[in-house]
Design an enzyme around this catalytic site. Structure first.
Site, short mmCIF file in Angstrom:
data_model
loop_
_atom_site.label_atom_id
_atom_site.label_comp_id
_atom_site.label_asym_id
_atom_site.label_seq_id
_atom_site.Cartn_x
_atom_site.Cartn_y
_atom_site.Cartn_z
N CYS A 118 0.99 -1.16 0.49
CA CYS A 118 -0.14 -0.43 0.50
C CYS A 118 1.20 1.36 0.10
O CYS A 118 1.49 1.83 1.31
CB CYS A 118 -1.67 0.08 1.38
SG CYS A 118 -2.29 1.30 1.28
N CYS A 121 -0.60 4.00 2.13
CA CYS A 121 -0.30 3.91 4.00
C CYS A 121 1.01 4.44 3.88
O CYS A 121 1.38 4.89 4.98
CB CYS A 121 -0.48 3.05 4.14
SG CYS A 121 -2.04 1.63 3.84
N ASP A 122 2.27 3.98 3.07
CA ASP A 122 3.21 3.53 3.60
C ASP A 122 4.70 4.08 2.71
O ASP A 122 5.89 4.31 3.19
CB ASP A 122 3.68 2.40 3.79
CG ASP A 122 2.74 0.73 4.18
OD1 ASP A 122 2.98 1.09 5.57
OD2 ASP A 122 3.48 -0.14 4.06
#
Length: 293
Positions: A118, A121-122
Site C-alpha cells: 500500500c 499507507c506507507d
C-alpha cells in the site's frame, strides 16, 4: 468492528465472528499516519482501540471462520468451522480482502519492514529512498507514480515487455523522471539484514539471467483477492468475487449487507472501511425494525 459498534449501540443483539485477531490488515500495518484523529499510531494499537470501542455495548465476541450463510425468510443461518451455528435476522459481511502474494522467500519475513502492499499507507516512510514496485497493471503504475512525491526513485519491475495498465497511467509514469522500468523480469527472493529489506533478487524470463540489486523498499501490486469463498454461491459477487452492494451496503439478498474491503469499490482504506461499517450497522438496525412494522 465499526458495524458491530453501530448495531449494538442501536440496542441490537450482536455477535462479532472473527477468524483471527481482531483488526485484519491493521495487524500487519506498522504505523498509520492517515487515519483522522491520530498524527501517528501503530496498526495493532488502533485495532485494539477499535475492538474495545466495539465491545462496549455488549457485543458477543466469537471465534471461527464462516463456512456458509444460508438465507432464510427473516432468519439467516451462519455455519462456522468451529461447528457452531448462528441464526440472525441481519448479517453484515466484513471479511475484507488480501493482497495477492508473490510467494517468494523473504516476502513474509519482511512484510512491514520494507515490503508493502500500500503506497498510500506507507509511501511517506520511504522518503528519499530507492524503491521497487512489482507489477504492471493499473495499481502498480498508479501507485508507483504516487510514490514519486516521496522517494528518490521508483523502479517498476514487470514480468512482460509492456504494461497492462491504462494508457493514460502509462503515459503519466513514463513522463516522470523518477520512474524507470525493468522488463521481462520476475522476483526470485527478497533479502535483508533481519531488520529491513536490503536487496531484491530478480530473474530475466527471456535470458534466465539472475541479478541481485539494492532496494530500500518493495511495493507489491500483483492483485487483490476478496475473502468471499464462503459466499460465492449466494449470487452476490461479481466475476472476481467482490460483493456488489448499493450505497447503503445492501446486497441483493434482503437482510445481508457487506462493508469494507470485501465490497466492489475503488478505495480500500481504514477510513472508508469505517464509513462502510457505520452505514452497514445502521442499515442492519433499519432492516430489523422494518420486519416489525
Amino acid at each position: 468492528m465499526t458495524a458491530a459498534l453501530y448495531a449494538s449501540r442501536a440496542n441490537l443483539s450482536v455477535a462479532l465472528i472473527e477468524r483471527g485477531v481482531p483488526g485484519g490488515e491493521l495487524m500487519n500495518t506498522a504505523e498509520v499516519e492517515n487515519y483522522p484523529g491520530f498524527k501517528s499510531i501503530m496498526g495493532p494499537d488502533l485495532a485494539t482501540d477499535m475492538f474495545e470501542s466495539a465491545m462496549q455495548f455488549g457485543v458477543a465476541h466469537e471465534f471461527g471462520t464462516v463456512k456458509t450463510i444460508t438465507p432464510g425468510e427473516g432468519i439467516h443461518t451462519i455455519q462456522t468451522d468451529m461447528g457452531k451455528t448462528y441464526e440472525a435476522k441481519a448479517v453484515v459481511i466484513a471479511t475484507g480482502s488480501v493482497h495477492r502474494k508473490l510467494g517468494v522467500p523473504g516476502e513474509e519475513q519482511y512484510a512491514g519492514r520494507g515490503v508493502s502492499y500500500c503506497a498510500v499507507c506507507d509511501g511517506a516512510f520511504f522518503r528519499d529512498k530507492e524503491v521497487k514496485v512489482i507489477g504492471g497493471g493499473d495499481s502498480a503504475v498508479e501507485e508507483g507514480t504516487y510514490l514519486t512525491q516521496f522517494v528518490k526513485n521508483v523502479n517498476i519491475v514487470h514480468r512482460r515487455d509492456e504494461l497492462r495498465a491504462q494508457k493514460i497511467l502509462q503515459d503519466r509514469a513514463m513522463a516522470n523522471d523518477k520512474v524507470d522500468f525493468t522488463w521481462d523480469t520476475v522476483v526470485k527472493s527478497i533479502k535483508g539484514d533481519d531488520k529491513k529489506v536490503t536487496t531484491l533478487e530478480m530473474e530475466n524470463v527471456k535470458t534466465g539471467a539472475v541479478t541481485e540489486v539494492p532496494a530500500d523498499g518493495i511495493f507489491i501490486y500483483v492483485g487483490l483477492l476478496p475473502n468471499t469463498e464462503a459466499f460465492r454461491d449466494l449470487g452476490i459477487t461479481d466475476e472476481e468475487g467482490w460483493i456488489i452492494t448499493d450505497q447503503d451496503m445492501h446486497t441483493s439478498i434482503p437482510g445481508i449487507f457487506a462493508v469494507g474491503d470485501v465490497r466492489q469499490k475503488k478505495l480500500r482504506q481504514i477510513s472508508t472501511a469505517v464509513g462502510d461499517g457505520a452505514m452497514g450497522g445502521q442499515e442492519a438496525y433499519n432492516y430489523i425494525e422494518s420486519l416489525n412494522d
